[in-house]
Structure formats: C-alpha cells, structure tokens
Design a protein around this motif. Structure first.
Motif, PDB file in Angstrom:
ATOM      1  N   THR A  97       0.855  -1.193   0.000  1.00 19.97           N
ATOM      2  CA  THR A  97       0.000   0.000   0.000  1.00 19.97           C
ATOM      3  C   THR A  97       0.892   1.244   0.000  1.00 19.97           C
ATOM      4  OG1 THR A  97      -0.005   0.117   2.411  1.00 19.97           O
ATOM      5  CG2 THR A  97      -1.758  -1.202   1.380  1.00 19.97           C
ATOM      6  N   ALA A  98       0.272   2.420  -0.072  1.00 17.38           N
ATOM      7  CA  ALA A  98       1.032   3.671   0.028  1.00 17.38           C
ATOM      8  C   ALA A  98       1.785   3.718   1.360  1.00 17.38           C
ATOM      9  CB  ALA A  98       0.097   4.869  -0.095  1.00 17.38           C
ATOM     10  N   GLU A  99       1.120   3.239   2.425  1.00 22.14           N
ATOM     11  CA  GLU A  99       1.752   3.227   3.752  1.00 22.14           C
ATOM     12  C   GLU A  99       2.986   2.327   3.763  1.00 22.14           C
ATOM     13  OE1 GLU A  99      -2.736   3.676   4.758  1.00 22.14           O
ATOM     14  OE2 GLU A  99      -1.514   2.988   3.093  1.00 22.14           O
ATOM     15  N   THR A 100       2.929   1.205   3.027  1.00 21.26           N
ATOM     16  CA  THR A 100       4.086   0.302   2.936  1.00 21.26           C
ATOM     17  C   THR A 100       5.274   1.047   2.362  1.00 21.26           C
ATOM     18  OG1 THR A 100       2.540  -1.486   2.393  1.00 21.26           O
ATOM     19  CG2 THR A 100       4.875  -1.940   2.059  1.00 21.26           C
ATOM     20  N   PHE A 101       5.036   1.763   1.259  1.00 22.72           N
ATOM     21  CA  PHE A 101       6.126   2.497   0.609  1.00 22.72           C
ATOM     22  C   PHE A 101       6.683   3.578   1.531  1.00 22.72           C
ATOM     23  CE2 PHE A 101       4.426   1.150  -3.678  1.00 22.72           C
ATOM     24  CZ  PHE A 101       5.555   0.407  -4.006  1.00 22.72           C
ATOM     25  N   MET A 102       5.794   4.267   2.245  1.00 19.57           N
ATOM     26  CA  MET A 102       6.261   5.318   3.161  1.00 19.57           C
ATOM     27  C   MET A 102       7.158   4.722   4.240  1.00 19.57           C
ATOM     28  SD  MET A 102       2.782   7.583   3.453  1.00 19.57           S
ATOM     29  CE  MET A 102       2.044   8.268   1.960  1.00 19.57           C
ATOM     30  N   ALA A 103       6.759   3.555   4.754  1.00 18.08           N
ATOM     31  CA  ALA A 103       7.566   2.889   5.793  1.00 18.08           C
ATOM     32  C   ALA A 103       8.933   2.475   5.229  1.00 18.08           C
ATOM     33  CB  ALA A 103       6.818   1.668   6.333  1.00 18.08           C
ATOM     34  N   ILE A 104       8.959   1.967   3.988  1.00 19.39           N
ATOM     35  CA  ILE A 104      10.229   1.557   3.375  1.00 19.39           C
ATOM     36  C   ILE A 104      11.128   2.780   3.155  1.00 19.39           C
ATOM     37  CG2 ILE A 104      11.284   0.625   1.253  1.00 19.39           C
ATOM     38  CD1 ILE A 104       8.901  -1.351   1.129  1.00 19.39           C
ATOM     39  N   LEU A 105      10.541   3.889   2.692  1.00 21.64           N
ATOM     40  CA  LEU A 105      11.334   5.098   2.457  1.00 21.64           C
ATOM     41  C   LEU A 105      11.879   5.685   3.760  1.00 21.64           C
ATOM     42  CD1 LEU A 105       9.178   6.826  -0.302  1.00 21.64           C
ATOM     43  CD2 LEU A 105      11.425   5.780  -0.600  1.00 21.64           C
ATOM     44  N   ARG A 106      11.266   5.300   4.882  1.00 24.32           N
ATOM     45  CA  ARG A 106      11.729   5.794   6.195  1.00 24.32           C
ATOM     46  C   ARG A 106      12.716   4.830   6.863  1.00 24.32           C
ATOM     47  NH1 ARG A 106       5.658   7.910   7.336  1.00 24.32           N
ATOM     48  NH2 ARG A 106       6.126  10.132   7.082  1.00 24.32           N
ATOM     49  N   ASP A 107      13.035   3.739   6.201  1.00 26.14           N
ATOM     50  CA  ASP A 107      13.870   2.694   6.814  1.00 26.14           C
ATOM     51  C   ASP A 107      15.338   3.123   6.847  1.00 26.14           C
ATOM     52  OD1 ASP A 107      15.469   0.057   6.867  1.00 26.14           O
ATOM     53  OD2 ASP A 107      13.442  -0.570   7.377  1.00 26.14           O
ATOM     54  N   LYS A 108      15.851   3.372   8.030  1.00 26.53           N
ATOM     55  CA  LYS A 108      17.242   3.834   8.156  1.00 26.53           C
ATOM     56  C   LYS A 108      18.231   2.672   8.193  1.00 26.53           C
ATOM     57  CE  LYS A 108      16.511   8.431   9.802  1.00 26.53           C
ATOM     58  NZ  LYS A 108      16.951   9.562  10.591  1.00 26.53           N
ATOM     59  N   ALA A 109      17.822   1.536   8.772  1.00 27.14           N
ATOM     60  CA  ALA A 109      18.736   0.390   8.889  1.00 27.14           C
ATOM     61  C   ALA A 109      19.228  -0.071   7.519  1.00 27.14           C
ATOM     62  CB  ALA A 109      18.044  -0.758   9.630  1.00 27.14           C
ATOM     63  N   SER A 110      18.360   0.023   6.509  1.00 26.37           N
ATOM     64  CA  SER A 110      18.704  -0.430   5.159  1.00 26.37           C
ATOM     65  C   SER A 110      19.571   0.575   4.411  1.00 26.37           C
ATOM     66  CB  SER A 110      17.421  -0.639   4.350  1.00 26.37           C
ATOM     67  OG  SER A 110      16.741   0.607   4.215  1.00 26.37           O
ATOM     68  N   GLY A 111      19.617   1.822   4.916  1.00 25.63           N
ATOM     69  CA  GLY A 111      20.317   2.884   4.190  1.00 25.63           C
ATOM     70  C   GLY A 111      19.433   3.562   3.156  1.00 25.63           C
ATOM     71  N   ILE A 112      18.165   3.136   3.050  1.00 32.68           N
ATOM     72  CA  ILE A 112      17.243   3.775   2.091  1.00 32.68           C
ATOM     73  C   ILE A 112      16.945   5.207   2.547  1.00 32.68           C
ATOM     74  CG2 ILE A 112      14.867   3.724   1.175  1.00 32.68           C
ATOM     75  CD1 ILE A 112      15.180   0.593   1.237  1.00 32.68           C
ATOM     76  N   CYS A 113      16.694   5.371   3.839  1.00 27.22           N
ATOM     77  CA  CYS A 113      16.540   6.709   4.412  1.00 27.22           C
ATOM     78  C   CYS A 113      17.906   7.134   4.944  1.00 27.22           C
ATOM     79  CB  CYS A 113      15.514   6.707   5.541  1.00 27.22           C
ATOM     80  SG  CYS A 113      15.293   8.324   6.302  1.00 27.22           S
ATOM     81  N   VAL A 114      18.524   8.111   4.304  1.00 33.98           N
ATOM     82  CA  VAL A 114      19.890   8.511   4.645  1.00 33.98           C
ATOM     83  C   VAL A 114      19.844   9.750   5.541  1.00 33.98           C
ATOM     84  CG1 VAL A 114      22.169   9.088   3.726  1.00 33.98           C
ATOM     85  CG2 VAL A 114      20.593   7.724   2.360  1.00 33.98           C
TER      86      VAL A 114
END
Length: 366
Positions: free
Chosen positions: A203-220
């Motif tokens: 969902t849109a919420e899933t993508f927002m959570a992934i874009l906020r993921d700092k452990a992965s380095g996606i959110c820098v």
C-alpha cells in the motif's frame, strides 16, 4: 533545460516536480496523465561527460512534460539522450559531481526501468511484482528495448565477446566498484527484501515505511547527507479514479509528512514549497557555482527549525512527531476513502488539498 536549450514541443503536460532548486529538471515527479518518473545516479564503464549536456534530472522532466504514458515518456527520454547526450555537474558546488542515470517509470497500466551509460541505454518492462533501483545497473538479460548500437559498442570496447546471452548490468558495470557502489548494492538488496516481505499487499503506507527505513540505508541521515525529498504515488487502474501523489517537500522522510496532491483544474498554488529565485544566480553565471545562496523555501526553513527542536528537547520532539504522523494519517484516510469510492471527489477541495496540508503542517511548526 539546466545547461542546454533544446527544441520545444508543440504541447506539454502539466507536471508536479520534486527538484533541486538550482536546476531546471527534477529528481522525481508526475504528470496530469498519471505518468511518474524518478531517477538515480550511476557510474558505468562509459566515461562521465564533463561537457555540459542534458542532466538525468532534465530527462525526468522532459519525459513527464512530453509523455502521456510511461512508454511514451521513455521514448522521449531515450531519443533526447541519444541526440544530446548527458553530462555536466549534478551538484551545486565548484567541484563537478557527474554521473549517468537509471530511471523508474510508471503509469496506470505499465512500469519500466530505464538504465543508461553515456548515450547508450537498455530498458526493461516490469510485468509483475515489484522492482527497485539503487545507484547501480540492475537490468540483466531481461532487456525489452535497447539502443541500436548497444551490443556493437560493448564488442568494440572489449567488454563483451558477442557470444552467449547479453547482460546489460554485467557488461556495462565497472569491474572495480567504488565504495559508494558497494553501499548501493546493500541498499538495493535491502529494498528488494522489504518489498518481498509485503508482496501482494503493498500500500502507500508500505512504501512510506520503506522510504523511512534507516537500517537499510534507504533513508539517509548521516555524514552530512540527508534524503532530500520523498514521493509515493497511487495510480489506480480504473481511469475514473484520480491518481494521488504524496510528497514530503522536506528532507528525511522519517521526520517529514507525506502530503497528498491530485491534478485538477484551477489548482491552488503552494508558494510555501517554492524556492526563491535570484537575479544573479550562481548556477546560471559562468563560471558556475562560485558563490552560495540560500534556496530553502518557507516550509523547509520551518521544518529544519522543528528538527533542531526535536533533537534538543526529546519529549517535545516526540509530541511534535506524533502530531505530524496524525496529520499524515488524516491525509491517507481521506485519499483511501476517495480511491475506495466511498466519498465523491469535490474538485474545489482537491484543488486546495496540497496547499491546505502544507498550511496545516506549518501551523504545527510555529
């Protein structure tokens, strides 16, 4: 465009863009037909061009302005890439920072990955599931379309023997990857895994959570470098439903609000997220970037002040963050009701939607 003038199209589409304020193009955006494009930098065996040409970010905007579908946007972008090439600094600093580009393109019906090396390119149509890109070539043997001279170029440079299957990523990637590419590989794998975990119910919420993921380095948010802006789009297959595009318009999605935007007639302008312009802009004067100017828009300034407060006063910071999350949730619930057909859209409300969300967010910062 940023460094070049090219011939204008007879007609261009309305676009909404998330862009570095000093240049003409955009990192990502959407147009009135539900086409979305985003780009990332990449380094390949083809040398980067110091000469000023089109930036990948210019190609994002050109694809959106001139393409009424993802496929048409892709065709526009590769034709202009082949004609004008890509090159010039991608950063507002005296020392040039130059890269080639990979792109994600999507509309209501199709999704594509487009990857480039100089004027050469390969594209893959994504038929099912999910797909991510992350500062490296990722199209292997599954090439849907390519530059007419791509394989000949690889043979002439000794990068490919001409025998067996051709993999764009294997042939055109640098044999010795710089450190930033190794980090990109880990981020790419983490993104792929996060998408896999939600397969079938993204969902849109899933993508927002992934874009906020700092452990992965996606959110820098480290070493003075911060994710500058984030965007999530919902593109319903039913043409009777509107496409909804969520933008943060501020850095670090883990501490930002995704605000909904819908294309309708008579959109209310949102000057709070438009950067200032300068009569003597150091990005436009030759030699370029000899001085710095403050390009932050009003929402950005207030958001930065709020971030400083969050870091100084943890308790107040947490309360503010919770308030922002509640604001975002209201926007998401409203859009889910709209897309679910439980509420009828009012064009004048949609015209004010993004402006109202920005205004509400700014009130919490004062």
């Amino acid at each position: 465009c940023t460094y070049l003038e090219i011939e204008q199209a007879d007609r261009t589409h309305a676009v909404v863009l998330s862009r570095p304020a000093w240049l003409w193009g955009a990192e990502m955006g959407a147009n009135e037909h539900g086409v979305c494009v985003g780009n990332e930098g990449v380094w390949t065996r083809e040398p980067v061009g110091e000469d000023e040409a089109l930036l990948g970010m210019d190609l994002v905007r050109l694809g959106l302005e001139r393409g009424s579908s993802a496929r048409e946007a892709l065709e526009v972008m590769v034709a202009l890439l082949e004609r004008y090439g890509q090159g010039g600094s991608c950063k507002e600093e005296p020392v040039p920072f130059i890269y080639h580009n990979t792109f994600l393109l999507a509309d209501r019906a199709e999704a594509w990955v487009l990857e480039t090396a100089g004027r050469y390119w390969a594209a893959q149509r994504i038929q099912e599931g999910s797909r991510n890109i992350s500062n490296q070539l990722s199209i292997g043997k599954e090439i849907t379309a390519e530059h007419a001279g791509l394989r000949q170029r690889a043979c002439s440079q000794g990068w490919w023997s001409g025998a067996g299957e051709f993999s764009f990523a294997e042939v055109f990637s640098l044999p010795h990857q710089p450190a930033r590419m190794e980090a990109a590989k880990a981020r790419y794998c983490a993104g792929k895994e996060l998408l896999r975990q939600h397969a079938g119910h993204i969902t849109a919420e899933t993508f927002m959570a992934i874009l906020r993921d700092k452990a992965s380095g996606i959110c820098v948010d480290s070493e003075g470098f911060r994710t500058a802006g984030s965007m999530v789009s919902v593109l319903p297959r039913d043409p009777a439903l509107p496409c909804v595009h969520f933008f943060t318009a501020t850095p670090d999605p883990s501490r930002s609000v995704f605000k909904p935007f819908v294309f309708v007639a008579d959109l209310k302008p949102t000057p709070q997220v438009r950067s200032p312009t300068f009569a003597h802009d150091p990005a436009k004067q030759i030699p370029r970037f000899q001085s710095a100017v403050d390009r932050r828009h009003e929402l950005y300034r207030r958001h930065q002040a709020a971030l400083e407060l969050m870091e100084r006063d943890q308790e107040r910071g947490q309360k503010l963050l919770q308030t922002l999350r509640d604001l975002e949730k209201q926007g998401l619930e409203g859009m889910n009701a709209l897309l679910g057909g439980t509420v009828a859209p009012h064009p004048e409300e949609l015209a004010d939607l993004f402006f109202d969300c920005v205004e509400a967010e700014m009130k919490f910062y004062t």
